[in-house]
Design a protein around this motif. Structure first.
Motif, PDB file in Angstrom:
ATOM      1  N   ALA A 225      -5.620   4.013 -16.781  1.00  8.94           N
ATOM      2  CA  ALA A 225      -5.227   5.274 -17.399  1.00  8.94           C
ATOM      3  C   ALA A 225      -6.198   6.355 -16.976  1.00  8.94           C
ATOM      4  O   ALA A 225      -7.400   6.121 -16.833  1.00  8.94           O
ATOM      5  CB  ALA A 225      -5.199   5.134 -18.915  1.00  8.94           C
ATOM      6  N   LYS A 249       8.110  -0.420 -20.756  1.00 11.33           N
ATOM      7  CA  LYS A 249       7.158  -1.361 -21.356  1.00 11.33           C
ATOM      8  C   LYS A 249       7.950  -2.358 -22.182  1.00 11.33           C
ATOM      9  O   LYS A 249       8.728  -1.965 -23.049  1.00 11.33           O
ATOM     10  CB  LYS A 249       6.135  -0.641 -22.232  1.00 11.33           C
ATOM     11  CG  LYS A 249       4.999  -1.540 -22.710  1.00 11.33           C
ATOM     12  CD  LYS A 249       3.950  -0.746 -23.486  1.00 11.33           C
ATOM     13  CE  LYS A 249       2.699  -1.570 -23.739  1.00 11.33           C
ATOM     14  NZ  LYS A 249       2.980  -2.806 -24.494  1.00 11.33           N
ATOM     15  N   SER A 255       8.872   6.423 -20.929  1.00 10.18           N
ATOM     16  CA  SER A 255       8.915   7.843 -20.571  1.00 10.18           C
ATOM     17  C   SER A 255       9.551   8.003 -19.199  1.00 10.18           C
ATOM     18  O   SER A 255       9.607   7.069 -18.408  1.00 10.18           O
ATOM     19  CB  SER A 255       7.502   8.444 -20.574  1.00 10.18           C
ATOM     20  OG  SER A 255       6.690   7.795 -19.608  1.00 10.18           O
ATOM     21  N   ILE A 272      -1.620   9.028 -14.388  1.00 13.13           N
ATOM     22  CA  ILE A 272      -1.434   8.266 -15.624  1.00 13.13           C
ATOM     23  C   ILE A 272      -2.206   8.969 -16.741  1.00 13.13           C
ATOM     24  O   ILE A 272      -3.408   9.215 -16.615  1.00 13.13           O
ATOM     25  CB  ILE A 272      -1.937   6.819 -15.471  1.00 13.13           C
ATOM     26  CG1 ILE A 272      -1.258   6.149 -14.281  1.00 13.13           C
ATOM     27  CG2 ILE A 272      -1.676   6.018 -16.740  1.00 13.13           C
ATOM     28  CD1 ILE A 272      -1.771   4.751 -13.986  1.00 13.13           C
ATOM     29  N   SER A 275      -4.257   9.011 -22.303  1.00 13.14           N
ATOM     30  CA  SER A 275      -3.861   8.458 -23.600  1.00 13.14           C
ATOM     31  C   SER A 275      -2.912   7.263 -23.477  1.00 13.14           C
ATOM     32  O   SER A 275      -2.485   6.706 -24.492  1.00 13.14           O
ATOM     33  CB  SER A 275      -3.173   9.549 -24.427  1.00 13.14           C
ATOM     34  OG  SER A 275      -2.023  10.038 -23.734  1.00 13.14           O
ATOM     35  N   GLN A 276      -2.564   6.874 -22.228  1.00 11.93           N
ATOM     36  CA  GLN A 276      -1.607   5.783 -22.047  1.00 11.93           C
ATOM     37  C   GLN A 276      -2.168   4.493 -22.632  1.00 11.93           C
ATOM     38  O   GLN A 276      -3.298   4.090 -22.326  1.00 11.93           O
ATOM     39  CB  GLN A 276      -1.302   5.580 -20.564  1.00 11.93           C
ATOM     40  CG  GLN A 276      -0.121   4.657 -20.300  1.00 11.93           C
ATOM     41  CD  GLN A 276       1.182   5.306 -20.723  1.00 11.93           C
ATOM     42  OE1 GLN A 276       1.489   6.410 -20.314  1.00 11.93           O
ATOM     43  NE2 GLN A 276       1.930   4.623 -21.557  1.00 11.93           N
ATOM     44  N   SER A 277      -1.404   3.863 -23.508  1.00 17.51           N
ATOM     45  CA  SER A 277      -1.884   2.644 -24.150  1.00 17.51           C
ATOM     46  C   SER A 277      -1.975   1.501 -23.144  1.00 17.51           C
ATOM     47  O   SER A 277      -1.232   1.447 -22.160  1.00 17.51           O
ATOM     48  CB  SER A 277      -0.959   2.247 -25.303  1.00 17.51           C
ATOM     49  OG  SER A 277       0.349   1.991 -24.816  1.00 17.51           O
ATOM     50  N   TYR A 282       4.122  -3.473 -18.335  1.00 22.77           N
ATOM     51  CA  TYR A 282       4.706  -2.236 -17.834  1.00 22.77           C
ATOM     52  C   TYR A 282       5.537  -2.498 -16.576  1.00 22.77           C
ATOM     53  O   TYR A 282       5.236  -3.417 -15.798  1.00 22.77           O
ATOM     54  CB  TYR A 282       3.612  -1.209 -17.518  1.00 22.77           C
ATOM     55  CG  TYR A 282       3.036  -0.523 -18.738  1.00 22.77           C
ATOM     56  CD1 TYR A 282       3.732   0.525 -19.347  1.00 22.77           C
ATOM     57  CD2 TYR A 282       1.815  -0.903 -19.262  1.00 22.77           C
ATOM     58  CE1 TYR A 282       3.213   1.167 -20.466  1.00 22.77           C
ATOM     59  CE2 TYR A 282       1.285  -0.264 -20.382  1.00 22.77           C
ATOM     60  CZ  TYR A 282       1.995   0.773 -20.976  1.00 22.77           C
ATOM     61  OH  TYR A 282       1.488   1.413 -22.076  1.00 22.77           O
TER      62      TYR A 282
END
Length: 408
Positions: A225, A249, A255, A272, A275-277, A282
């Motif tokens: 990320a 995911k 998104s 990326i 904040s992408q978990s 994925y």
């Protein structure tokens, strides 16, 4: 045979002449009819006759064993013989076009054979029909036949004898799909079998394949990320001019990264979000913007959350001697996302001395710098250090590794 006849090795015991008929029945067999060398046409002739009942001397015929059928293309000159057994009718099959002459003999249990019966003739002329193969669609391929004759390709029609069962097989070319038959009673995508009893046209449809394959991420990648990664794909056929790229995911859309990536580019740079978990499930899906059924999806790949933000002062790092009144470049590196603005401070003897800059840009690509004009009045000392601190998070800070000197 009657015991009253003495036979020599070369003599034939003579039966009384019996009635013999040739019926003009005719049927088409499954052979290829083609107007060139090497192709054959076939027909048949059905013969029947009355069995003899007496020997030549008028005594009853008690030991009749069977019959031989003779035939050939010249009258009274027979090139073929068939032992048909003790029957009174027989069909000679697989006859090519032409005139044939037939005669029958009888033989007894001792192997004695009668003279030829009366001769009959028949002219074989097969009825022929043309099977024509058309190809349609956006793709390409070849259709072949069994029996041979059609190889379409280049040879897309053939004449066959009436009643011939022809099996057609479609083979798509690379990048194409065979999508089905039409005409001649043929349907589906398997082989097509036709009994040719009339001029017949069959159409084979080939469709050019259209597909998209995601090549990066490839299912084993780990992406961080906060970094920029390149999504790549290949395609065949003619998808639309633009593709949509989605992040999935666990199989569900998270998104849409873009709806207007140019198909022909085959690549898209994705920043990326920091904040992408994190996750190991994925996927990236690339689909034709106007026809979502044309798409490709990567295997599962991993996104790791951003590293903890850190700042490291690289200059001055300790041991340098700086001159008051000079311009010196303070340098640092950073990881993660420490924010866009940092504060730069001067320490002496471990204690805060002064603010060098309240608002300095963090930099880019993990590196930053600030040009510092050291005041002419700066106190001489050997125990100075620089501290760089994130404005948005004061816990993210970095200090020179060692003391440096400022002198007049």
């Amino acid at each position: 045979m009657s015991q009253y006849y003495k036979l020599t090795k070369l003599s034939k015991h003579r039966f009384s002449r019996f009635l013999f008929y040739c019926f003009a029945s005719f049927a088409i067999l499954n052979l290829v009819l083609f107007l060139s060398a090497g192709k054959v046409y076939s027909g048949q002739a059905t013969l029947s006759w009355d069995p003899p009942t007496t020997n030549a001397d008028g005594t009853p015929l008690l030991d009749l064993a069977g019959y031989n059928v003779y035939y050939g293309n010249t009258s009274s000159n027979y090139s073929q013989i068939i032992d048909v057994g003790n029957v009174t009718a027989y069909t000679v099959a697989n006859l090519n076009n032409g005139t044939y002459y037939f005669a029958v003999t009888a033989y007894d249990t001792s192997g004695n054979e009668s003279e030829y019966s009366n001769e009959v003739s028949k002219t074989i002329q097969s009825t022929q029909y043309t099977l024509t193969l058309n190809k349609s669609g956006t793709g390409s391929g070849t259709v072949t036949s069994s029996p041979t004759g059609i190889n379409c390709g280049t040879d897309c029609s053939e004449a066959y004898n009436a009643g011939t069962v022809v099996t057609l097989t479609a083979s798509p070319a690379a990048g194409s799909t065979f999508t089905g038959w039409s005409g001649g009673g043929c349907t589906g995508t398997g082989t097509c079998s036709i009994t040719v009893n009339a001029n017949t046209t069959v159409t084979a449809t080939f469709t050019k394949q259209t597909g998209i394959t995601v090549t990066s991420p490839n299912g084993s990648d780990t992406w961080q990320a906060g970094t920029t990664q390149t999504i790549r794909w290949t395609y065949i056929g003619s998808p639309g001019s633009y593709v949509k790229i989605e992040l999935l995911k666990g199989g569900a859309v998270v998104s849409t990264l873009t709806s207007y990536a140019r198909t022909s580019n085959g690549a898209y740079n994705w920043r990326i979000p920091t904040s992408q978990s994190s996750g190991t499930d994925y996927q990236i899906r690339v689909s034709d913007r106007k026809n979502s059924s044309v798409n490709g999806t990567s295997g599962n790949f991993t996104i790791e959350g951003p590293p903890s933000p850190e700042i490291t002062v690289t200059r001055p790092a300790g041991g340098e001697t700086l001159v008051a009144g000079s311009i010196q470049t303070i340098q640092w590196t950073y990881t993660g996302s420490p924010g866009y603005i940092v504060k730069i401070e001067l320490f002496k003897g471990g204690s805060f001395h002064s603010i060098i800059a309240y608002y300095a840009y963090i930099g880019s690509g993990g590196r930053g710098y600030y040009n510092w004009i050291i005041p002419f009045t700066q106190t001489t000392g050997t125990d100075y250090r620089i501290r760089v601190t994130s404005i948005s998070s004061s816990s993210v800070t970095g200090t020179s590794n060692g003391d440096f000197t400022i002198q007049p």
